[in-house]
Every structure is written in C-alpha cells, then in structure tokens.
Design a protein around this motif. Structure first.
Motif, PDB file in Angstrom:
ATOM      1  N   GLN A 265       3.285  19.381  -4.155  1.00 60.29           N
ATOM      2  CA  GLN A 265       2.216  18.628  -3.494  1.00 60.29           C
ATOM      3  C   GLN A 265       0.959  18.603  -4.364  1.00 60.29           C
ATOM      4  O   GLN A 265       0.285  17.576  -4.465  1.00 60.29           O
ATOM      5  CB  GLN A 265       1.893  19.263  -2.136  1.00 60.29           C
ATOM      6  CG  GLN A 265       0.857  18.494  -1.313  1.00 60.29           C
ATOM      7  CD  GLN A 265       1.332  17.110  -0.942  1.00 60.29           C
ATOM      8  OE1 GLN A 265       2.455  16.931  -0.487  1.00 60.29           O
ATOM      9  NE2 GLN A 265       0.480  16.103  -1.138  1.00 60.29           N
ATOM     10  N   ASP A 269      -0.849  15.281  -5.805  1.00 62.30           N
ATOM     11  CA  ASP A 269      -2.260  15.054  -5.501  1.00 62.30           C
ATOM     12  C   ASP A 269      -3.048  14.718  -6.763  1.00 62.30           C
ATOM     13  O   ASP A 269      -4.005  13.939  -6.724  1.00 62.30           O
ATOM     14  CB  ASP A 269      -2.867  16.287  -4.818  1.00 62.30           C
ATOM     15  CG  ASP A 269      -2.405  16.425  -3.373  1.00 62.30           C
ATOM     16  OD1 ASP A 269      -1.911  15.416  -2.819  1.00 62.30           O
ATOM     17  OD2 ASP A 269      -2.531  17.525  -2.809  1.00 62.30           O
ATOM     18  N   ARG A 272      -3.088  10.901  -7.748  1.00 58.75           N
ATOM     19  CA  ARG A 272      -3.742   9.906  -6.905  1.00 58.75           C
ATOM     20  C   ARG A 272      -4.953   9.307  -7.627  1.00 58.75           C
ATOM     21  O   ARG A 272      -5.554   9.948  -8.477  1.00 58.75           O
ATOM     22  CB  ARG A 272      -4.206  10.544  -5.580  1.00 58.75           C
ATOM     23  CG  ARG A 272      -3.077  11.106  -4.734  1.00 58.75           C
ATOM     24  CD  ARG A 272      -3.623  11.850  -3.518  1.00 58.75           C
ATOM     25  NE  ARG A 272      -2.580  12.508  -2.760  1.00 58.75           N
ATOM     26  CZ  ARG A 272      -1.872  11.933  -1.800  1.00 58.75           C
ATOM     27  NH1 ARG A 272      -2.132  10.680  -1.471  1.00 58.75           N
ATOM     28  NH2 ARG A 272      -0.936  12.600  -1.155  1.00 58.75           N
ATOM     29  N   THR A 276      -9.338   8.472  -3.995  1.00 59.03           N
ATOM     30  CA  THR A 276      -8.448   8.714  -2.862  1.00 59.03           C
ATOM     31  C   THR A 276      -8.467  10.194  -2.511  1.00 59.03           C
ATOM     32  O   THR A 276      -8.282  11.049  -3.376  1.00 59.03           O
ATOM     33  CB  THR A 276      -7.003   8.292  -3.190  1.00 59.03           C
ATOM     34  OG1 THR A 276      -7.001   6.912  -3.563  1.00 59.03           O
ATOM     35  CG2 THR A 276      -6.085   8.506  -1.986  1.00 59.03           C
ATOM     36  N   GLY A 279      -3.971  14.227   0.645  1.00 55.72           N
ATOM     37  CA  GLY A 279      -3.435  14.357   1.994  1.00 55.72           C
ATOM     38  C   GLY A 279      -2.469  13.245   2.336  1.00 55.72           C
ATOM     39  O   GLY A 279      -2.268  12.310   1.564  1.00 55.72           O
ATOM     40  N   THR A 280      -1.875  13.358   3.506  1.00 54.54           N
ATOM     41  CA  THR A 280      -0.915  12.361   3.977  1.00 54.54           C
ATOM     42  C   THR A 280      -1.634  11.104   4.445  1.00 54.54           C
ATOM     43  O   THR A 280      -2.657  11.181   5.128  1.00 54.54           O
ATOM     44  CB  THR A 280      -0.074  12.931   5.131  1.00 54.54           C
ATOM     45  OG1 THR A 280       0.542  14.153   4.689  1.00 54.54           O
ATOM     46  CG2 THR A 280       1.000  11.949   5.569  1.00 54.54           C
ATOM     47  N   TYR A 281      -1.098   9.952   4.086  1.00 57.95           N
ATOM     48  CA  TYR A 281      -1.712   8.686   4.467  1.00 57.95           C
ATOM     49  C   TYR A 281      -1.710   8.521   5.978  1.00 57.95           C
ATOM     50  O   TYR A 281      -0.693   8.730   6.640  1.00 57.95           O
ATOM     51  CB  TYR A 281      -0.965   7.516   3.820  1.00 57.95           C
ATOM     52  CG  TYR A 281      -1.403   6.161   4.345  1.00 57.95           C
ATOM     53  CD1 TYR A 281      -2.629   5.618   3.994  1.00 57.95           C
ATOM     54  CD2 TYR A 281      -0.568   5.451   5.202  1.00 57.95           C
ATOM     55  CE1 TYR A 281      -3.023   4.391   4.484  1.00 57.95           C
ATOM     56  CE2 TYR A 281      -0.956   4.220   5.699  1.00 57.95           C
ATOM     57  CZ  TYR A 281      -2.186   3.686   5.346  1.00 57.95           C
ATOM     58  OH  TYR A 281      -2.576   2.466   5.833  1.00 57.95           O
ATOM     59  N   GLN A 282      -2.854   8.134   6.544  1.00 59.13           N
ATOM     60  CA  GLN A 282      -2.987   7.858   7.960  1.00 59.13           C
ATOM     61  C   GLN A 282      -3.464   6.411   8.142  1.00 59.13           C
ATOM     62  O   GLN A 282      -4.541   6.044   7.674  1.00 59.13           O
ATOM     63  CB  GLN A 282      -4.008   8.814   8.612  1.00 59.13           C
ATOM     64  CG  GLN A 282      -3.615  10.285   8.565  1.00 59.13           C
ATOM     65  CD  GLN A 282      -2.410  10.582   9.432  1.00 59.13           C
ATOM     66  OE1 GLN A 282      -2.132   9.848  10.392  1.00 59.13           O
ATOM     67  NE2 GLN A 282      -1.681  11.636   9.104  1.00 59.13           N
TER      68      GLN A 282
END
Length: 294
Positions: A265, A269, A272, A276, A279-282
């Motif tokens: 992870q 990261d 990116r 940005t 973390g996980t895209y929301q």
C-alpha cells in the motif's frame, strides 16, 4: 507404498513385482491415488515422486534392459501448485494468545513464557524444544542461542519484556528436575506434538477475546512468521530478518515482503499524483444520480 499399490493394481503378488512394472503409467496412477484417495497434498505427491525417481536413477545402470521404461518415469514432472500466502498474527492477536494461558498454574506460566519467547524470537519448533538452561542469557546483552538447520548455531537478542518474563519463569523452573528450558512433568524436553497441542488449547481460549484469531490456522510456525512480520513492519531490512530467522539465503525471506500489504500500500501511495491524498477512492455522494442523467 508403491509396491503395495502395484500389487493391487496388477493383481500380482508383492514378491513377484518386477522393475518393469514400475512404468510411467503405473507411477502416474499411484501419484493420482495419493491425492485422490489418501488425501495427500501436492507437496507430498511431489516428495513421493522424488523418492521413486531417486531409486530408479540408482537402479538404471544395473538394469539397462529397462532403460526405456525407467527413463519415461524419470521424465514425469512434479505437479505445480500455488504457494499459499503466509499466515501471521496481528499485534492484537499476539497479545490475546500470550494472555491465554492460565498463569495460576505451573503449566500456564510455562506456556506463557514459551509463547512470549517464540513470538519475539521466531525460533523453529525444533529449536524451542531443544533449548536448555545454558542456551539463555538474561544479563547484559540478553540472548538465546540455538542450533538450527544444517547445525548452524545462532544467537537471537531478547527484548526487555521477554527478559522480564523469562527471569520470573526461570526462578520457578530451576526448582524442577531436568535441564530442558521448557519441560514436561518429569523435567524432560517437550515434544513438537506437545507444543502444538498446547498451542491449540490457547488459541481456542484467545478466540474468546479476539475473534479474528479463530479464522486462522495457527501453528508454532505461524508464531515464527509473526516474529518476521513484526520486524518487517518496524523497518528492519530483509537481509537482517534472514539472519534473525537462520535462513541460509534471503530468497527464503522474500515471502514476507509479499505477505505485508502495508508495504504494498505504501508503494502504491507513492505512485499517486502529487495532488491526490493517499487512501481508498470515495465517489461523490451524488455521482450515481449524475450518471443516470447522461
């Protein structure tokens, strides 16, 4: 096992089985029998095949009349199979397991000390069962010395927490017979089966406080993996971990890199775009409504 299988398959008495009966077709049928009827794993199947090939390779020079048959058996490839991901305990699971033994009893205090030492040092089960008084030093530069695979001797440092637990345990242990560090009722070394049995009991107890541990197949080797993953998550270099565990080659330790999702992870990261947030895209709350209008 192969000869017994061939006797049943060919309807021949065992003493009449000839080297010519050990052909590629019969050997393949035997390997399938191991998996399908005996429930052996792919690794066990390949081990049996290696044994058969070793015997036939040794017999080949003396039985050249069967060279064709033997060569076809030697050409049977091992079966490929995916390697499972390493299983290890999280810090919460480790704490629950260490707290599981009933320390109002001698066996509970012994098991508590054993679990603390195993999770911190990552010793193999054979190394733990062979430890004696002389192998542990609790003074300045506290460490435990063991003889591992290939008769290689290594020393593993102990943390202050482990030293405190082992100091209390040894004060009581010395009143019992024998020299084994972790002993049975009569002072003898515990067997690997005894350790696995005790661990199974404590895992069941720990599951009442930490539900996630019940979903894992925990063995003494799992505690070894846990020690390695703890070092890895604290930034210890993989080559140092290999030395810590007594691996002769660092390739044996590379599997821990694949098991640590936090490292993966962190790597993704860093890929990116600068603007940005990690973390996980929301998605936006109304994104589905907007898409429906298109």
């Amino acid at each position: 096992m192969l000869i017994t299988f061939l006797a049943a398959r060919t309807g021949t008495r065992i003493e009449r089985i000839d080297i010519g009966d050990i052909d590629a077709e019969n050997v393949t049928a035997f390997l399938d029998y191991l998996e399908d009827e005996r429930g052996n794993s792919t690794a066990t199947r390949n081990t049996r095949l290696s044994g058969i090939r070793a015997v036939l390779a040794h017999a080949l020079p003396a039985h050249l009349e069967h060279a064709g048959t033997i060569t076809r058996v030697l050409a049977i490839p091992p079966k490929r199979h995916p390697k499972p991901m390493l299983e290890f305990l999280t810090p919460a699971e480790s704490d629950a397991l260490i707290a599981a033994p009933d320390r109002t009893r001698w066996t509970g205090r012994r098991d508590h000390a054993l679990l603390v030492l195993a999770i911190q040092t990552g010793l193999r089960i054979s190394e733990l069962t062979s430890l004696t008084y002389a192998d542990i030093r609790l003074g300045v530069g506290a460490n435990v010395t063991c003889t591992g695979k290939g008769r290689r001797t290594r020393s593993t440092p102990l943390t202050s927490t482990t030293v405190a637990v082992m100091t209390g345990y040894l004060a009581e242990r010395r009143a019992r017979p024998g020299e084994a560090l972790f002993c049975g009722p009569r002072g003898q070394h515990l067997s690997p089966d005894a350790l696995e049995h005790r661990l199974k009991i404590h895992v069941a107890t720990a599951a009442a406080e930490c539900v996630s541990i019940a979903d894992k197949h925990v063995t003494m080797h799992t505690l070894r993996h846990t020690a390695a993953m703890t070092l890895l998550t604290h930034g210890v270099d993989i080559s140092v971990i290999a030395l810590w565990l007594g691996h002769q080659h660092t390739q044996s330790t590379d599997a821990y890199l694949h098991a640590d999702m936090a490292i993966k992870q962190a790597a993704i990261d860093r890929t990116r775009p600068p603007n940005t947030d990690p973390g996980t895209y929301q998605p936006e709350p109304d994104i589905l409504a907007w898409l429906a209008t298109l």
